[in-house]
Design a protein around this motif. Structure first.
Motif, short mmCIF file in Angstrom:
data_model
loop_
_atom_site.label_atom_id
_atom_site.label_comp_id
_atom_site.label_asym_id
_atom_site.label_seq_id
_atom_site.Cartn_x
_atom_site.Cartn_y
_atom_site.Cartn_z
N ARG A 139 1.08 -13.80 -34.92
CA ARG A 139 2.40 -12.70 -34.48
C ARG A 139 3.06 -12.47 -33.88
O ARG A 139 4.02 -12.07 -34.47
CB ARG A 139 1.42 -11.52 -34.71
CG ARG A 139 2.17 -9.96 -35.31
CD ARG A 139 1.70 -8.59 -35.30
NE ARG A 139 0.67 -8.19 -36.50
CZ ARG A 139 1.38 -8.19 -37.49
NH1 ARG A 139 2.58 -8.18 -37.58
NH2 ARG A 139 0.74 -7.87 -38.73
N LEU B 258 4.33 -14.92 -41.28
CA LEU B 258 4.13 -12.79 -40.80
C LEU B 258 3.46 -12.28 -41.86
O LEU B 258 1.82 -11.58 -41.61
CB LEU B 258 5.34 -12.08 -40.08
CG LEU B 258 5.64 -11.84 -38.87
CD1 LEU B 258 6.60 -10.85 -38.79
CD2 LEU B 258 4.46 -11.51 -37.94
N GLU C 292 -1.00 -11.38 -42.00
CA GLU C 292 -0.82 -9.84 -41.81
C GLU C 292 -1.74 -10.06 -42.69
O GLU C 292 -3.11 -9.11 -43.06
CB GLU C 292 0.27 -9.53 -42.24
CG GLU C 292 1.67 -8.06 -41.31
CD GLU C 292 2.92 -8.00 -41.83
OE1 GLU C 292 2.65 -8.32 -43.12
OE2 GLU C 292 3.31 -7.80 -41.26
N GLU C 293 -1.94 -10.88 -43.86
CA GLU C 293 -2.94 -11.31 -44.83
C GLU C 293 -4.03 -11.39 -44.22
O GLU C 293 -5.51 -11.16 -44.73
CB GLU C 293 -2.74 -11.91 -45.66
CG GLU C 293 -3.46 -12.97 -46.98
CD GLU C 293 -4.28 -11.52 -47.41
OE1 GLU C 293 -5.76 -12.52 -48.02
OE2 GLU C 293 -3.49 -10.68 -48.46
N GLU D 195 -5.26 -10.76 -41.16
CA GLU D 195 -5.50 -9.65 -40.55
C GLU D 195 -6.18 -8.55 -41.07
O GLU D 195 -7.25 -8.14 -41.07
CB GLU D 195 -4.52 -9.12 -39.67
CG GLU D 195 -3.98 -9.81 -38.57
CD GLU D 195 -2.80 -9.31 -38.02
OE1 GLU D 195 -2.99 -9.47 -36.05
OE2 GLU D 195 -1.97 -8.45 -38.40
#
Length: 491
Positions: free
Chosen positions: A17, A27, A31-32, A34
């Protein structure tokens, strides 16, 4: 009992990140990944057309919320996940997500796409307050080898991505018989990027098992024999962790047993046995016959639709055997349908190693992201990924499990079978790894783990043990150490 691979993956994603903070596309990928790491385990339900995927999915969830007809929604990848309130969201290929109305007819959820064509839909997401979905997100996929190349292609694209982690962490694969096309799919699934660790993360289901014995009351006994033979098949064994026979229609309907269902079966149970058996030679004869006086043709047709002749025969036999209320009958029908064994397998083979499967997906996703990025930028991440994969014991277990089920090692068949069990091939709890009863005490677990450790230490110390087998011994020994270290936490 394992090294904390999921914690290591979380750290790497935080580094990613920071590295990609100015790259919106990268990013979004981070995020996906995470969200995937933090969310429930994802299990896809796949199989050929008419294999009974939606019916089985309803049985696992415990509610009839997946469409079981041949309508337009069965052509779309559909996610079922936990939500506090019912909600259906359509994600189009192009454009913003669209909320669909939540409607029920005769107790079933009804989907309507409105003016949107199925080919313009990327996926449907159904949020539903079912307890079974709290730790398990289920993904229904269109039939493979469909007459429609578009429908079949949707499943292939979802289940077999070329250079990314598969959207599901594991697969329940339904088959009516073992065909070459089933083996080809499972081979392809194992060869995806998400399978490069050498893992085996598919469970096969012999669906519609009651049809194997032509709906006879002993059909599932015949199906269990066939499933056992399939599980030892040299083509299938390297690709699936086991084969479970399930009567999907019975499993679905028993989870939603109604008082009227019980009363109808009770009427049938009061009939003369010979008369009842003649009546149930076929579904058509059963529905058209004028007897018994207490059931209309409509009621009988509804009963056949919900339970099939096999389920009706079994329900009647259980009532005649002494079951006197709908709840007790529902539990017994669900147990005999094979659903309980399937749920137990999902829990022991997938959910107990959910962290390892989710971590693997995060690693594959990061690897794909780094391949398309300047090397000097991502060097720290590459080094971290290498350390994680080399040091996380759960990955070494998964890799050994895959090796044992495919190429094998220079160990005797008995030792290979024991190694497979000790690294979690039959389930990841200490009891399953050690072949103990579920209620085994910490003392019993400790003794069995110590005996296994000492036995494998002798094998590792044997100068005749080949290098590849020696590496396997080290993994097994580490698994035994992990079980011993976890004894105080066992309840």
């Amino acid at each position: 009992m394992m090294d904390s691979g999921i914690a290591g993956a979380s750290d790497l994603l935080r580094q990613a990140r920071e590295i990609f903070r100015h790259d919106a596309v990268a990013l979004a990928v981070v995020e996906e990944l995470e969200g995937r790491l933090e969310g429930p385990l994802r299990v896809a339900v796949a199989g050929m057309v008419k294999a009974g995927k939606s019916t089985l999915l309803n049985a696992i969830i415990g509610e009839e919320i997946a469409p079981t007809d041949a309508g337009e929604c069965t052509r779309i990848v559909t996610w079922y996940r936990y939500g506090h309130t019912p909600r259906i969201t359509l994600h189009p290929v192009i454009g913003e997500p669209l909320a669909l109305p939540v409607t029920r007819e005769d107790g079933r959820l009804v989907f309507s796409l409105g003016d949107v064509r199925p080919e313009d839909v990327e996926r449907l997401v159904v949020d539903w307050p079912a307890t079974s979905l709290r730790e398990l997100t289920l993904i229904d996929t269109p039939g493979i080898a469909s007459l429609s190349q578009d429908v079949s292609g949707r499943s292939a694209e979802f289940l077999l991505p070329e250079d990314a982690p598969m959207a599901a962490d594991a697969v329940i694969y339904l088959m009516r018989h073992l065909h070459a096309s089933d083996v080809r799919f499972l081979e392809s699934f194992k060869d995806t990027a998400a399978g490069q660790s050498g893992t085996v993360n598919a469970l096969a289901v012999l669906s519609r098992a009651d049809e194997i014995g032509a709906g006879r009351i002993d059909s599932l006994i015949s199906a269990a024999v066939i499933a056992d033979r399939y599980s030892r098949d040299q083509n299938l064994r390297p690709l699936a962790l086991g084969v479970v026979p399930v009567a999907g229609l019975l499993a679905q309907s028993s989870r939603a047993m109604r008082q009227t269902d019980f009363e109808a079966m009770k009427v049938l149970a009061l009939m003369d046995r010979n008369q009842r058996e003649r009546l149930m030679l076929s579904a058509d004869l059963f529905v058209r016959a004028s007897e018994p006086a207490g059931l209309t043709p409509e009621a009988k047709a509804f009963l056949v639709q919900r339970f099939g002749l096999f389920g009706i025969r079994l329900g009647v036999a259980l009532i005649r055997g002494g079951i006197s209320n709908p709840t007790e009958l529902a539990h017994e029908l669900a147990r005999r349908s094979g659903l309980g064994q399937l749920l137990q397998n999902i829990a022991s083979l997938f959910q107990t190693r959910a962290d390892a499967l989710k971590t693997r997906a995060a690693v594959v996703g990061l690897e794909a992201l780094l391949r398309g990025s300047p090397r000097d930028t991502v060097l720290p991440l590459e080094a971290g990924l290498e350390r994680l994969q080399a040091g996380a014991h759960e990955f070494r277990e998964l890799k050994l499990l895959g090796t044992l089920r495919t190429t094998g090692l220079s160990l005797t068949p008995e030792l290979s079978a024991e190694a497979e069990q000790l690294v979690g091939g039959h389930g990841s709890t200490p009891q399953l790894r050690l072949g103990l009863d579920p209620g085994a005490t910490p003392e019993q677990i400790s003794e069995a783990a110590r005996n296994a450790f000492n036995r494998w230490r002798l094998i590792a110390e044997n100068p005749l043990t080949e290098p590849a087998a020696l590496d396997a011994c080290r993994v097994v020994l580490r698994s035994c150490e992990g079980m011993l270290a976890a004894i105080p936490a066992v309840r």
